[in-house]
Write an enzyme that holds these catalytic residues in place. Structure first.
Site, PDB file in Angstrom:
ATOM      1  N   HIS A 515     -16.616   4.337 -36.150  1.00  0.00           N
ATOM      2  CA  HIS A 515     -16.130   3.519 -34.821  1.00  0.00           C
ATOM      3  C   HIS A 515     -17.143   3.855 -33.914  1.00  0.00           C
ATOM      4  O   HIS A 515     -17.955   2.851 -33.314  1.00  0.00           O
ATOM      5  CB  HIS A 515     -14.959   4.111 -34.097  1.00  0.00           C
ATOM      6  CG  HIS A 515     -14.623   3.175 -32.866  1.00  0.00           C
ATOM      7  ND1 HIS A 515     -13.890   2.040 -32.820  1.00  0.00           N
ATOM      8  CD2 HIS A 515     -15.033   3.469 -31.634  1.00  0.00           C
ATOM      9  CE1 HIS A 515     -13.826   1.619 -31.382  1.00  0.00           C
ATOM     10  NE2 HIS A 515     -14.617   2.209 -30.839  1.00  0.00           N
ATOM     11  N   GLU A 516     -17.575   5.026 -33.369  1.00  0.00           N
ATOM     12  CA  GLU A 516     -18.444   5.179 -32.510  1.00  0.00           C
ATOM     13  C   GLU A 516     -19.889   4.816 -32.977  1.00  0.00           C
ATOM     14  O   GLU A 516     -20.858   4.529 -32.026  1.00  0.00           O
ATOM     15  CB  GLU A 516     -18.701   6.642 -32.026  1.00  0.00           C
ATOM     16  CG  GLU A 516     -17.182   6.834 -31.174  1.00  0.00           C
ATOM     17  CD  GLU A 516     -17.057   6.178 -30.088  1.00  0.00           C
ATOM     18  OE1 GLU A 516     -18.033   5.581 -29.301  1.00  0.00           O
ATOM     19  OE2 GLU A 516     -15.774   6.100 -29.626  1.00  0.00           O
ATOM     20  N   HIS A 519     -21.056   1.284 -32.307  1.00  0.00           N
ATOM     21  CA  HIS A 519     -21.660   1.182 -30.889  1.00  0.00           C
ATOM     22  C   HIS A 519     -23.089   1.550 -31.089  1.00  0.00           C
ATOM     23  O   HIS A 519     -23.920   0.918 -30.535  1.00  0.00           O
ATOM     24  CB  HIS A 519     -21.055   2.041 -29.686  1.00  0.00           C
ATOM     25  CG  HIS A 519     -19.563   1.498 -29.359  1.00  0.00           C
ATOM     26  ND1 HIS A 519     -19.401   0.375 -28.844  1.00  0.00           N
ATOM     27  CD2 HIS A 519     -18.310   2.200 -29.471  1.00  0.00           C
ATOM     28  CE1 HIS A 519     -17.929   0.147 -28.732  1.00  0.00           C
ATOM     29  NE2 HIS A 519     -17.512   1.380 -28.963  1.00  0.00           N
TER      30      HIS A 519
END
Length: 734
Positions: A515-516, A519
């Site tokens: 997920h990170e 970004h």
């Protein structure tokens, strides 16, 4: 040696003194000497302060080892004053206002201040100290005041408005048009149209809010670090995995409890304990320690701070002509209005709550079947959810951990990026690090071109705030004539390795890493012109979309086969285990969706208040949860006292954004699922219209270019298992 520190006013006077004065030639020799001395002091500060000098490190990465605590305040002082002078020069220009000399000039101003604030607040979040917290508390109102100085500058606004009023006659690129629109709206939303008395009131409100938000975050960090569950009886560790017990022993030693075991409210410690510990009373103690943070009526209590912040935000919204603070915030979001937010949440909440009630009933049935003479409580949920998962799917989270070592999972996300976009990562030991835990990588595009630097900071420590996030030490931009490469970092809070054993992740923890990175890859692949539009410069309810999309690849057998290998034997994760993971994918989604949405609805409740009266936070929260029918077996993911996203971060009226972004994510994954998870046309279209573009245009316009249509809601509800077959069919036909 203590260096002289100039106040912003003195610095501004000094800078102004460097300009020719056509009205007077009466400077005395003493005045000239004073100016020369002041200029020399300034030069000394600039030339000796690593925050103000050009880094000589590879890629211009900040030279962290040279930065000392005494450098921050002088750097802030100088950079604030310089930014003020730059703004004054634009505002006082006698030239006819143009896009270049006004809008673009503002965008280019403040580079020194941007660098100082970026470095300071990055380090304050990852490796803070009492001294840094003191500086943050001191500088927060100063930066708020500078922001007001800009947006309440009547001369400057008149120039911005002059350019804005002729925007239809200007031949602007799409990103320039966006910059002009955003600049004008920022002034209006910043109070430029207020009278002098109301401007003074707004300044006061903003100053108070900046101080209170900093205090909220400090209190929460202190509360989180203060709690410890000390265990001295080995029998009380029953049910816990060996690696969790070993980590607790290390924590105990670090905290002065040799020979014992300590568990904290940090997630890597709390979550496994609640999931596996057989001792119910100890689970209760740790759980309540977690949910009572900021609500202990002590020096770190956040209840009154939260209520005061909500009151001040309402007053600010009213002053600016908005019904509530949520109306003010959401005007710049994809949702646009509170009604639209509730429209989405109301579609999901009933189904999520109904599913959560079924899950609670299943757990109570298990408790009764085992002869337990008690009613399911919130601190039991994790424990019995895991037992049911194991019984129903023959899946124990401990079965998966040996296949998800931290290093292998990072390599898995690197593999995914290379397959999708040809992006590769090479570890470098010569790039400065802000902490020994950090690892640094040079990033290359598919043609071999170096495109940026990526840093990882994965281990929990008391000097780091909780959670997981991505940010940058430098954003990509081209507005000074060269393509400046980004410096991106990911921060997580995994347990530290014990001895020579690798850090092993649960499936959810591994998913968070993906997920990170979602970004991070958006920051690394950014291809914009203006700094304020690049990377993740997006509305809160859209910015989580690329990160959520990234999670999908981790579930794919082709990706798992590349990195999910047993840390001891090298065996690829068995297909049977993958099948179990996928089969259990919708398990416990009632709980996951409900606890998240309860927090999102609590956020909205605080920020749709139509009164400045400060609330009793506990009573307010209880009434809000009673109104939506939240069951007692579930606590909101974030209670008021530790809801730093909305009271100390940038998510006020925006925590719903994760599920709003999930709509785009689920809709996007439909395309990859249909065309192939590594289909190059789909991947390139996604890169071009989503990852590279940042905030250069309205995100919905860019999404339509990629997808060819607006996103649908049903893929999200289907993914979470919240619809019956009949409901799903009806939604697809709409």
């Amino acid at each position: 040696m203590k260096k002289a520190v100039l106040s912003p006013i003195a610095m501004a006077v000094m800078l102004a003194a460097c300009q020719p004065d056509s009205t007077s030639n009466t400077n005395t020799d003493q005045q000239k000497i004073t100016q020369q001395e002041t200029a020399q002091q300034t030069n000394d500060i600039v030339n000796t302060n690593p925050l103000l000098t050009q880094s000589s490190a590879p890629f211009g990465v900040p030279e962290f080892s040279k930065i000392k605590i005494e450098h921050y305040e002088p750097a802030f002082e100088f950079a604030i004053a310089k930014n003020k002078q730059q703004i004054d020069d634009i505002a006082n220009s006698t030239e006819t206002p143009t896009f270049e000399n006004t809008i673009e000039a503002m965008e280019k101003s403040g580079q020194a201040l941007n660098h100082v604030t970026t470095v300071f607040y990055a380090l304050n979040g990852t490796d803070t100290s009492k001294e840094m917290q003191s500086i943050a508390k001191k500088m927060s109102p100063r930066l708020s005041a500078l922001n007001d100085d800009i947006y309440l500058n009547a001369k400057l606004f008149s120039r911005v408005k002059a350019v804005y009023d002729q925007k239809d006659q200007l031949d602007l690129r799409a990103d320039q048009q966006t910059l002009l629109d955003d600049s004008y709206q920022s002034f209006v939303r910043g109070g430029a149209n207020l009278n002098d008395a109301d401007k003074a009131t707004l300044r006061d409100l903003n100053g108070q809010l900046s101080k209170l938000s900093v205090q909220f975050g400090e209190n929460l960090l202190a509360e989180t670090n203060a709690f410890e569950l000390v265990i001295d009886n080995k029998e009380d560790l029953a049910g816990l995995p060996d690696d969790i017990i070993a980590a607790a022993a290390v924590t105990a030693t670090e905290r002065g409890h040799d020979g014992k075991w300590v568990f904290t409210t940090h997630r890597p410690s709390k979550n496994p304990f609640l999931t596996y510990a057989e001792n119910r009373e100890l689970r209760k103690a740790l759980y309540e320690g977690y949910i009572q943070r900021g609500d202990n009526d002590n020096a770190n209590d956040n209840k009154k701070l939260a209520s005061k912040i909500a009151s001040l935000r309402y007053q600010k919204a009213q002053l600016l002509g908005y019904k509530t603070y949520a109306n003010f915030v959401l005007e710049k979001a994809m949702a646009k209005t509170p009604e639209n937010v509730y429209g989405l949440l109301d579609q999901v909440w009933p189904a999520a709550l109904a599913q959560a009630k079924k899950e609670a009933a299943d757990m109570q049935d298990m408790i009764d079947a085992e002869g337990g003479d008690f009613t399911l409580a919130a601190y039991d949920w994790w424990y019995y959810a895991e037992k049911i998962r194991k019984a129903r799917y023959d899946l124990d989270a401990e079965q998966t951990k040996p296949y998800f070592s931290l290093d292998a999972t990072r390599e898995g996300v690197f593999y995914t990026a290379e397959k999708l976009w040809g992006v590769t990562f090479k570890e470098r030991d010569d790039i400065p690090k802000y902490h020994p835990d950090v690892r640094t990588f040079e990033v290359f595009d598919k043609g071999g071109e170096s495109i940026g630097v990526y840093m990882t900071d994965y281990y929990v420590r008391e000097s780091k705030r909780g959670g997981a996030w991505m940010n940058s030490y430098r954003k990509q931009q081209q507005m000074f004539g060269e393509n400046v490469k980004p410096i991106i970092y990911n921060v997580l809070n995994y347990p530290r390795p014990v001895g020579d054993a690798p850090v092993l992740l649960t499936f959810d923890q591994a998913s968070t890493l993906f997920h990170e990175f979602g970004h991070a890859i958006q920051g690394l692949l950014s291809d914009g012109y203006y700094q304020s539009q690049t990377g993740t410069s997006l509305p809160r309810d859209y910015v989580e979309y690329p990160s959520q999309v990234m999670e999908n690849w981790m579930m794919e057998p082709e990706v798992l086969a590349q990195f999910a290998k047993h840390y001891q034997t090298g065996e690829v994760i068995p297909k049977a285990l993958i099948d179990k993971i996928q089969a259990a994918g919708k398990f416990n989604q009632g709980f996951a969706t409900t606890e998240y949405m309860a927090a999102a609805l609590l956020d909205m409740k605080w920020h749709t208040l139509e009164t400045a009266t400060e609330q009793d936070a506990d009573a307010f929260e209880k009434a809000a949860m009673d109104e939506i029918g939240l069951i007692p077996e579930i606590t909101p993911r974030y209670r008021t006292g530790y809801f730093s996203h909305i009271f100390a971060g940038g998510y006020a009226s925006g925590y719903y954004g994760y599920i709003w972004s999930n709509i785009y994510d689920a809709d996007t994954w439909q395309v990859f699922s249909q065309n192939g998870i590594f289909d190059q046309d789909t991947a390139n279209g996604y890169r071009k219209h989503v990852l590279e573009t940042g905030g250069t245009e309205d995100p919905m316009i860019m999404y339509r270019r990629f997808r060819g249509q607006d996103p649908k809601v049903w893929p999200l509800l289907e993914r979470r298992g919240l619809l019956s077959e009949e409901q799903l069919k009806a939604m697809k036909e709409q």
